[in-house]
Design an enzyme around this catalytic site. Structure first.
Site, PDB file in Angstrom:
ATOM      1  N   ASN A   9       0.870  -1.174   0.000  1.00  0.00           N
ATOM      2  CA  ASN A   9       0.000   0.000   0.000  1.00  0.00           C
ATOM      3  C   ASN A   9       0.912   1.231   0.000  1.00  0.00           C
ATOM      4  O   ASN A   9       1.472   1.599   1.028  1.00  0.00           O
ATOM      5  CB  ASN A   9      -0.901  -0.019   1.244  1.00  0.00           C
ATOM      6  CG  ASN A   9      -1.757   1.223   1.368  1.00  0.00           C
ATOM      7  OD1 ASN A   9      -1.783   2.062   0.449  1.00  0.00           O
ATOM      8  ND2 ASN A   9      -2.457   1.365   2.483  1.00  0.00           N
ATOM      9  N   LYS A  11       0.212   4.267  -0.330  1.00  0.00           N
ATOM     10  CA  LYS A  11      -0.437   5.468   0.225  1.00  0.00           C
ATOM     11  C   LYS A  11      -0.143   6.675  -0.689  1.00  0.00           C
ATOM     12  O   LYS A  11       0.008   6.479  -1.887  1.00  0.00           O
ATOM     13  CB  LYS A  11      -0.009   5.676   1.684  1.00  0.00           C
ATOM     14  CG  LYS A  11      -0.238   4.404   2.520  1.00  0.00           C
ATOM     15  CD  LYS A  11      -0.095   4.579   4.004  1.00  0.00           C
ATOM     16  CE  LYS A  11      -0.352   3.246   4.697  1.00  0.00           C
ATOM     17  NZ  LYS A  11      -0.241   3.318   6.159  1.00  0.00           N
ATOM     18  N   HIS A  85      -9.525   1.098   4.857  1.00  0.00           N
ATOM     19  CA  HIS A  85      -8.261   1.311   5.569  1.00  0.00           C
ATOM     20  C   HIS A  85      -8.524   2.265   6.747  1.00  0.00           C
ATOM     21  O   HIS A  85      -9.336   3.188   6.629  1.00  0.00           O
ATOM     22  CB  HIS A  85      -7.204   1.903   4.630  1.00  0.00           C
ATOM     23  CG  HIS A  85      -5.837   1.878   5.241  1.00  0.00           C
ATOM     24  ND1 HIS A  85      -5.440   2.799   6.184  1.00  0.00           N
ATOM     25  CD2 HIS A  85      -4.794   1.021   5.079  1.00  0.00           C
ATOM     26  CE1 HIS A  85      -4.196   2.501   6.565  1.00  0.00           C
ATOM     27  NE2 HIS A  85      -3.785   1.427   5.909  1.00  0.00           N
ATOM     28  N   GLU A  87      -6.941   4.682   7.853  1.00  0.00           N
ATOM     29  CA  GLU A  87      -6.730   6.110   7.534  1.00  0.00           C
ATOM     30  C   GLU A  87      -7.971   6.692   6.851  1.00  0.00           C
ATOM     31  O   GLU A  87      -8.333   7.852   7.075  1.00  0.00           O
ATOM     32  CB  GLU A  87      -5.472   6.261   6.665  1.00  0.00           C
ATOM     33  CG  GLU A  87      -4.210   6.017   7.500  1.00  0.00           C
ATOM     34  CD  GLU A  87      -3.015   5.505   6.718  1.00  0.00           C
ATOM     35  OE1 GLU A  87      -3.002   5.594   5.482  1.00  0.00           O
ATOM     36  OE2 GLU A  87      -2.076   5.013   7.380  1.00  0.00           O
ATOM     37  N   GLU A 157      -5.233  -5.008  10.501  1.00  0.00           N
ATOM     38  CA  GLU A 157      -4.245  -3.959  10.749  1.00  0.00           C
ATOM     39  C   GLU A 157      -4.560  -3.264  12.075  1.00  0.00           C
ATOM     40  O   GLU A 157      -5.413  -2.351  12.113  1.00  0.00           O
ATOM     41  CB  GLU A 157      -4.266  -2.917   9.621  1.00  0.00           C
ATOM     42  CG  GLU A 157      -3.895  -3.483   8.264  1.00  0.00           C
ATOM     43  CD  GLU A 157      -3.268  -2.428   7.346  1.00  0.00           C
ATOM     44  OE1 GLU A 157      -2.204  -2.705   6.802  1.00  0.00           O
ATOM     45  OE2 GLU A 157      -3.845  -1.328   7.194  1.00  0.00           O
ATOM     46  N   GLY A 163       2.699   2.213  10.994  1.00  0.00           N
ATOM     47  CA  GLY A 163       3.701   3.275  10.900  1.00  0.00           C
ATOM     48  C   GLY A 163       4.379   3.626  12.214  1.00  0.00           C
ATOM     49  O   GLY A 163       5.015   4.673  12.326  1.00  0.00           O
ATOM     50  N   SER A 199       3.606  -2.052  10.423  1.00  0.00           N
ATOM     51  CA  SER A 199       5.054  -2.047  10.692  1.00  0.00           C
ATOM     52  C   SER A 199       5.768  -3.323  10.260  1.00  0.00           C
ATOM     53  O   SER A 199       6.782  -3.702  10.857  1.00  0.00           O
ATOM     54  CB  SER A 199       5.326  -1.747  12.168  1.00  0.00           C
ATOM     55  OG  SER A 199       4.910  -0.428  12.478  1.00  0.00           O
TER      56      SER A 199
HETATM   57  P1  13P Z   1       3.080   0.396   7.722  1.00  0.00           P
HETATM   58  O1  13P Z   1       3.614  -0.900   7.111  1.00  0.00           O
HETATM   59  O2  13P Z   1       3.812   1.603   7.266  1.00  0.00           O
HETATM   60  O3  13P Z   1       2.952   0.283   9.201  1.00  0.00           O
HETATM   61  O4  13P Z   1       1.590   0.578   7.139  1.00  0.00           O
HETATM   62  C1  13P Z   1       0.711  -0.480   7.205  1.00  0.00           C
HETATM   63  C2  13P Z   1      -0.488  -0.103   6.419  1.00  0.00           C
HETATM   64  O5  13P Z   1      -1.234   0.791   6.796  1.00  0.00           O
HETATM   65  C3  13P Z   1      -0.731  -0.834   5.180  1.00  0.00           C
HETATM   66  O6  13P Z   1      -2.020  -0.619   4.693  1.00  0.00           O
END
Ligand code: 13P
Length: 237
Positions: A9, A11, A85, A87, A157, A163, A199
């Site tokens: 992903n 982003k 997601h 976010e 997740e 992150g 992560s």
């Molecule tokens: P990270 O791997 O940066 O923690 O992000 C995970 C994520 O949100 C994947 O959709």
């Protein structure tokens, strides 16, 4: 641990020049599913990647400025869409009702859905992780009768792991992934693949790949750096 799925992903990251270099460096590793920003989708498809997107409109077509429909994406050759997601849920107010509409539009247009679920740190500390995930799955997928093992993937997740460099223990991940599998089997009579995300990186992938119940990984930050992402793909091939 062989043959787990790896989804990147990206982003809202990388400029056009960086994407060109990225695609060059990833030659030979197109067996992941990569989800770039919409504008870069054709470059990845033309370079032989299985390509997904990070979100999809809940409408078919028409006057919805800024939106991109499942039909448009499918017509380009997009195969997957992430939906729900954390976010999007937190920053863009994607409610469970909206997420459900997006899932319906994706499936109707033959896009496979990667549905994200997961708990906050407070929910985990209050022993509410399973309840949160059950609430999400029971609302997001309710009465959608065309979901099956092929067109739906669930991504677990934990929000506090995204992150942050913090990762749950293998036992904690296994407990939640097994719970998701039990719930989807009992409630919907399906056995979708369930991914872990949060992560994941080139340093912890070997350890995480030991978890038998995990069918793959949804990778954020580490998918932006080809050297790291390639190590992750190689570790689960
Ligand atoms: P990270 O791997 O940066 O923690 O992000 C995970 C994520 O949100 C994947 O959709």
């Amino acid at each position: 641990m062989a043959n787990k799925l790896v989804v990147g992903n990206m982003k809202m990251n990388l400029s056009y020049d960086e994407i060109e270099e990225y695609i060059d460096r990833m030659q030979g590793y197109q067996d992941c599913i990569i989800c770039p920003s919409y504008i870069y989708v054709p470059y990845f498809i033309d370079s032989g990647f299985t390509t997904g997107v990070q979100d999809v409109a809940s409408y078919d077509n028409g006057s919805y400025t800024g939106e991109v429909s499942a039909k448009q994406l499918a017509s380009l050759g997009v195969k997957y869409t992430i939906i729900g997601h954390s976010e999007r849920r937190e920053l863009f107010n994607d409610t469970d009702a909206l997420i459900k509409e997006k899932i319906i539009k994706a499936l109707t247009n033959n896009l496979k859905v990667i549905l994200c679920v997961g708990e906050t740190l407070t929910e985990r500390e209050n022993d509410q992780a399973k309840k949160k995930i059950a609430d999400q799955l029971l609302t997001d997928l309710k009465d959608i009768d065309n979901i099956n093992d092929d067109n739906l993937i669930i991504a677990y997740e934990p929000i506090w792991a995204i992150g942050t460099g913090k990762v749950p223990s293998n036992d904690d991940i296994d407990e939640i992934i097994s719970y998701i599998k039990e719930l989807t089997n009992k409630e919907y009579h399906i056995n979708p693949k369930v991914l872990y995300g949060g992560s994941t990186n080139d340093a912890n992938i070997k350890e995480l790949a030991q978890i038998k119940s995990v069918d793959g990984f949804l990778v954020g930050g580490a998918c932006l750096v080809p050297d790291k992402f390639i190590k992750i793909i190689e570790a689960v091939r």
